[in-house]
Motif scaffolding. Structure first.
Motif, PDB file in Angstrom:
ATOM      1  N   ALA A 188     -10.767  32.790  -3.470  1.00  0.00           N
ATOM      2  CA  ALA A 188     -10.594  33.707  -2.565  1.00  0.00           C
ATOM      3  C   ALA A 188     -12.115  33.896  -1.814  1.00  0.00           C
ATOM      4  O   ALA A 188     -12.130  34.151  -0.307  1.00  0.00           O
ATOM      5  CB  ALA A 188      -9.985  34.777  -2.922  1.00  0.00           C
ATOM      6  N   GLN A 189     -12.840  34.304  -2.403  1.00  0.00           N
ATOM      7  CA  GLN A 189     -14.286  34.713  -1.943  1.00  0.00           C
ATOM      8  C   GLN A 189     -14.985  33.641  -1.077  1.00  0.00           C
ATOM      9  O   GLN A 189     -15.465  33.666  -0.234  1.00  0.00           O
ATOM     10  CB  GLN A 189     -15.281  35.157  -3.117  1.00  0.00           C
ATOM     11  N   ALA A 190     -14.966  32.504  -1.837  1.00  0.00           N
ATOM     12  CA  ALA A 190     -15.390  31.352  -0.839  1.00  0.00           C
ATOM     13  C   ALA A 190     -14.740  31.138   0.382  1.00  0.00           C
ATOM     14  O   ALA A 190     -15.464  30.962   1.624  1.00  0.00           O
ATOM     15  CB  ALA A 190     -15.210  29.999  -1.839  1.00  0.00           C
ATOM     16  N   GLN A 191     -13.476  31.163   0.269  1.00  0.00           N
ATOM     17  CA  GLN A 191     -12.489  30.960   1.624  1.00  0.00           C
ATOM     18  C   GLN A 191     -12.988  32.323   2.787  1.00  0.00           C
ATOM     19  O   GLN A 191     -12.938  32.094   3.854  1.00  0.00           O
ATOM     20  CB  GLN A 191     -11.006  31.354   1.537  1.00  0.00           C
ATOM     21  N   ARG A 192     -13.309  33.493   2.200  1.00  0.00           N
ATOM     22  CA  ARG A 192     -13.562  34.634   3.024  1.00  0.00           C
ATOM     23  C   ARG A 192     -14.795  34.197   3.870  1.00  0.00           C
ATOM     24  O   ARG A 192     -14.949  34.721   5.048  1.00  0.00           O
ATOM     25  CB  ARG A 192     -13.891  35.873   2.388  1.00  0.00           C
ATOM     26  N   LYS A 193     -15.675  33.550   3.276  1.00  0.00           N
ATOM     27  CA  LYS A 193     -17.021  33.246   3.880  1.00  0.00           C
ATOM     28  C   LYS A 193     -16.788  32.361   5.181  1.00  0.00           C
ATOM     29  O   LYS A 193     -17.354  32.309   6.037  1.00  0.00           O
ATOM     30  CB  LYS A 193     -18.005  32.354   2.848  1.00  0.00           C
ATOM     31  N   VAL A 194     -15.640  31.603   5.082  1.00  0.00           N
ATOM     32  CA  VAL A 194     -15.423  30.515   6.069  1.00  0.00           C
ATOM     33  C   VAL A 194     -14.589  31.449   7.337  1.00  0.00           C
ATOM     34  O   VAL A 194     -15.092  31.004   8.320  1.00  0.00           O
ATOM     35  CB  VAL A 194     -14.599  29.339   5.648  1.00  0.00           C
ATOM     36  N   TYR A 195     -13.568  32.180   6.922  1.00  0.00           N
ATOM     37  CA  TYR A 195     -12.928  32.834   7.995  1.00  0.00           C
ATOM     38  C   TYR A 195     -14.137  33.724   9.033  1.00  0.00           C
ATOM     39  O   TYR A 195     -14.060  33.697  10.182  1.00  0.00           O
ATOM     40  CB  TYR A 195     -12.354  33.957   7.405  1.00  0.00           C
ATOM     41  N   GLU A 196     -15.075  34.104   8.237  1.00  0.00           N
ATOM     42  CA  GLU A 196     -16.351  34.976   8.888  1.00  0.00           C
ATOM     43  C   GLU A 196     -17.038  33.829   9.645  1.00  0.00           C
ATOM     44  O   GLU A 196     -17.501  34.067  10.937  1.00  0.00           O
ATOM     45  CB  GLU A 196     -17.341  35.563   8.005  1.00  0.00           C
ATOM     46  N   ASN A 197     -17.536  32.634   9.201  1.00  0.00           N
ATOM     47  CA  ASN A 197     -18.242  31.749   9.871  1.00  0.00           C
ATOM     48  C   ASN A 197     -17.607  31.074  10.988  1.00  0.00           C
ATOM     49  O   ASN A 197     -18.213  30.745  12.164  1.00  0.00           O
ATOM     50  CB  ASN A 197     -18.654  30.484   8.986  1.00  0.00           C
ATOM     51  N   LEU A 198     -16.443  30.982  11.011  1.00  0.00           N
ATOM     52  CA  LEU A 198     -15.501  30.202  11.983  1.00  0.00           C
ATOM     53  C   LEU A 198     -15.591  30.907  13.355  1.00  0.00           C
ATOM     54  O   LEU A 198     -15.375  30.289  14.660  1.00  0.00           O
ATOM     55  CB  LEU A 198     -13.954  29.891  11.555  1.00  0.00           C
ATOM     56  N   TYR A 199     -15.900  32.331  13.202  1.00  0.00           N
ATOM     57  CA  TYR A 199     -15.678  33.282  14.276  1.00  0.00           C
ATOM     58  C   TYR A 199     -17.140  33.788  14.846  1.00  0.00           C
ATOM     59  O   TYR A 199     -17.146  34.569  15.392  1.00  0.00           O
ATOM     60  CB  TYR A 199     -14.820  34.166  14.334  1.00  0.00           C
ATOM     61  N   ASN A 200     -18.091  32.880  14.423  1.00  0.00           N
ATOM     62  CA  ASN A 200     -19.625  33.250  14.860  1.00  0.00           C
ATOM     63  C   ASN A 200     -19.787  32.646  15.972  1.00  0.00           C
ATOM     64  O   ASN A 200     -19.916  31.384  16.106  1.00  0.00           O
ATOM     65  CB  ASN A 200     -20.480  32.863  13.780  1.00  0.00           C
ATOM     66  N   THR A 201     -20.241  33.290  17.130  1.00  0.00           N
ATOM     67  CA  THR A 201     -20.399  32.515  18.583  1.00  0.00           C
ATOM     68  C   THR A 201     -21.761  32.102  18.641  1.00  0.00           C
ATOM     69  O   THR A 201     -22.225  31.591  19.721  1.00  0.00           O
ATOM     70  CB  THR A 201     -19.876  33.387  19.267  1.00  0.00           C
ATOM     71  N   ALA A 202     -22.630  32.743  17.647  1.00  0.00           N
ATOM     72  CA  ALA A 202     -24.137  32.227  17.940  1.00  0.00           C
ATOM     73  C   ALA A 202     -24.187  30.900  17.741  1.00  0.00           C
ATOM     74  O   ALA A 202     -25.007  30.281  18.539  1.00  0.00           O
ATOM     75  CB  ALA A 202     -25.174  32.933  16.833  1.00  0.00           C
ATOM     76  N   ALA A 203     -23.670  30.098  16.989  1.00  0.00           N
ATOM     77  CA  ALA A 203     -23.579  28.775  16.917  1.00  0.00           C
ATOM     78  C   ALA A 203     -22.138  28.129  16.162  1.00  0.00           C
ATOM     79  O   ALA A 203     -21.736  28.882  15.305  1.00  0.00           O
ATOM     80  CB  ALA A 203     -24.725  28.084  16.034  1.00  0.00           C
ATOM     81  N   LEU A 204     -21.970  27.132  16.699  1.00  0.00           N
ATOM     82  CA  LEU A 204     -20.593  26.590  16.043  1.00  0.00           C
ATOM     83  C   LEU A 204     -20.924  25.870  14.755  1.00  0.00           C
ATOM     84  O   LEU A 204     -21.834  25.084  14.425  1.00  0.00           O
ATOM     85  CB  LEU A 204     -20.052  25.479  17.029  1.00  0.00           C
ATOM     86  N   THR A 205     -19.824  26.356  13.549  1.00  0.00           N
ATOM     87  CA  THR A 205     -20.184  25.665  12.228  1.00  0.00           C
ATOM     88  C   THR A 205     -19.222  24.419  12.137  1.00  0.00           C
ATOM     89  O   THR A 205     -19.522  23.904  10.979  1.00  0.00           O
ATOM     90  CB  THR A 205     -19.560  26.947  11.320  1.00  0.00           C
ATOM     91  N   THR A 206     -18.610  24.100  13.063  1.00  0.00           N
ATOM     92  CA  THR A 206     -17.940  22.735  13.104  1.00  0.00           C
ATOM     93  C   THR A 206     -18.423  21.896  14.512  1.00  0.00           C
ATOM     94  O   THR A 206     -19.187  22.488  15.130  1.00  0.00           O
ATOM     95  CB  THR A 206     -16.430  22.805  13.006  1.00  0.00           C
ATOM     96  N   MET A 207     -17.986  20.677  14.694  1.00  0.00           N
ATOM     97  CA  MET A 207     -18.368  19.935  15.519  1.00  0.00           C
ATOM     98  C   MET A 207     -17.004  20.085  16.762  1.00  0.00           C
ATOM     99  O   MET A 207     -17.034  18.980  17.465  1.00  0.00           O
ATOM    100  CB  MET A 207     -18.347  18.485  15.344  1.00  0.00           C
ATOM    101  N   LEU A 208     -16.246  21.026  16.547  1.00  0.00           N
ATOM    102  CA  LEU A 208     -15.081  21.342  17.227  1.00  0.00           C
ATOM    103  C   LEU A 208     -15.565  22.056  18.550  1.00  0.00           C
ATOM    104  O   LEU A 208     -16.032  23.500  18.300  1.00  0.00           O
ATOM    105  CB  LEU A 208     -14.046  21.909  16.716  1.00  0.00           C
ATOM    106  N   PRO A 209     -15.776  21.622  19.762  1.00  0.00           N
ATOM    107  CA  PRO A 209     -16.086  22.365  20.897  1.00  0.00           C
ATOM    108  C   PRO A 209     -15.534  23.524  21.332  1.00  0.00           C
ATOM    109  O   PRO A 209     -16.097  24.441  21.509  1.00  0.00           O
ATOM    110  CB  PRO A 209     -15.940  21.269  22.001  1.00  0.00           C
TER     111      PRO A 209
END
Length: 330
Positions: A247-268
C-alpha cells in the motif's frame, strides 16, 4: 534483531517499484524482489512453491483452495486489474458480429482456469446471455505449443474442453479460422502480424468497459499476492507487514502520476488520464484492502463457482489472512 529474509516474485509494475528498489521496506523483512513475467511466477509458485510470497492469478489461487491442504494464503493486495471486454478476439472467418453469435462456436483459451477468461465468461453470461456451457473450449498455448493447466481441474461434464494439437497455437488457429474466437489475457500475435484476420469483438471497448463500470462499480481483479502457508503459520505478522508495504509503494505512484513538473510515464496525456480515472472510478481508483473490493470479489467468486472451478462458492473472507481483513484505528 535480524530481519526475516523473504523472496517475493512479482512482475515489474509502477505500483511495486518501490518494493523492488528498496525505497519501501516491509517492517521486519529483508525483501528479495525477483522480477518475473506473470506466467513464470504462477507456474513456479503453483507447481513448486519456490518463493516465500508471490503475485498470483486470482482464479488459480481459488482453485488451490479446493485442495485438502491449501498451500497459500493471500493478502488483499491486487497488483493487476483489467477490464477484459477488449480481450475477446474473433476470427474474420467466424461470422461473429455480436456476443450472442459466440453460442455454439469454438473458443480458444490458453487455460480454462485463467482469471481473465473467468471474468470474460461471467460477463458474457450475465450481461449478454452467452452461457459458459454454450461453447466448445479449445485449450493450449497461445504463442507456444504444449501449454497445460497449471493445476489439475475437475470440471463438470457440461463444460466442454478439448486440447489443441501438440504443434498448434491458438494465435495461428484463430487467424486461420480453425477456432472462432479467443478469451485471453494477451493480444494474440496474429492480431498485429496478420491484419484483417483477427479482430476484437468489441471494437469500441473503452466505451463498453466504461459503461460496465458505471453500472456495476466493478474494476475486475486479475491478480492477488499469496504467502506460503508454512511461512505464514510460523510468522503470521508477515501478512500485515507485506500488505502495508504494498500500500505504501502504491501511494507513491498515486502522487507521482499527478505531478505536472515532468511526466513519470511516456503517456503524453498522463495527467488527463489520471483526472479521467478519478472522475470515473474515484480518488482511490486502484483500491487495495478487503472492504473496498468485497463486491468485486463476490462477483468473481460467483463466476468461479458457476463455471465449475470451485466445488463450493467461496466466501471473500476465506481468501485472505484474517489479520488483513480490518485495520486498527487511533
Amino acid at each position: 534483531m535480524s530481519k526475516l529474509r523473504l523472496t517475493l516474485a512479482c512482475w515489474e509494475y509502477d505500483r511495486t517499484r518501490a518494493l523492488a528498489d528498496g525505497s519501501v521496506q516491509p517492517e521486519g523483512i529483508d525483501l528479495n524482489y525477483i522480477n518475473l513475467h506473470v506466467e513464470e511466477t504462477f507456474f513456479r509458485m503453483l507447481r513448486h512453491r519456490e518463493f516465500g510470497a508471490a503475485e498470483m492469478s486470482l482464479s488459480s489461487y481459488c482453485v488451490s483452495l479446493m485442495r485438502e491442504e491449501p498451500a497459500f494464503i493471500a493478502i488483499p493486495v491486487f497488483p493487476s486489474r483489467f477490464f477484459r471486454h477488449s480481450c475477446i478476439f474473433v476470427s474474420a472467418k467466424s461470422g461473429i458480429r455480436e456476443p450472442r453469435d459466440l453460442i455454439g462456436k469454438r473458443v480458444g483459451v490458453p487455460e480454462y482456469q485463467m482469471t481473465a477468461p473467468v471474468w470474460i465468461r461471467g460477463i458474457l453470461e450475465h450481461e449478454y446471455g452467452v452461457k459458459h456451457t454454450s461453447v466448445q473450449y479449445c485449450t493450449g498455448g497461445e504463442e507456444q505449443p504444449g501449454r497445460d493447466e497449471k493445476l489439475k481441474l475437475n470440471l463438470p461434464p457440461e463444460v466442454r474442453l478439448r486440447r489443441i494439437g501438440p504443434q498448434q497455437t491458438l494465435a495461428q488457429m484463430i487467424a486461420d479460422g480453425e477456432i472462432d474466437a479467443m478469451h485471453t489475457a494477451r493480444i494474440p500475435s496474429t492480431f498485429l502480424s496478420r491484419p484483417g484476420t483477427v479482430r476484437r469483438l468489441f471494437e469500441n471497448y473503452v466505451e463498453v468497459e466504461r459503461d460496465y463500470y458505471r453500472r456495476t462499480k466493478i474494476f475486475p481483479i486479475m491478480h492477488t499476492v499469496v504467502i506460503r502457508r508454512d511461512l505464514y503459520r510460523e510468522h503470521p505478522w508477515v501478512a500485515q507487514s507485506l500488505a502495508k508495504a504494498f500500500a505504501q509503494a502504491q501511494r507513491k505512484v498515486y502522487e507521482n502520476l499527478y505531478n505536472t513538473a515532468a511526466l513519470t510515464t511516456m503517456l503524453p496525456w498522463q495527467v488527463a488520464h489520471v483526472e479521467e480515472a478519478r472522475r470515473e472510478l474515484g480518488e482511490d481508483w486502484w483500491a487495495y484492502g478487503f472492504a473496498a473490493n468485497r463486491h468485486v470479489l463476490d462477483a468473481f467468486l460467483d463466476y468461479h463457482h458457476e463455471q465449475g472451478l470451485s466445488r463450493r462458492r467461496l466466501a471473500p473472507e476465506e481468501l485472505f489472512a484474517a489479520e488483513t481483513l480490518e485495520d486498527f484505528k487511533i
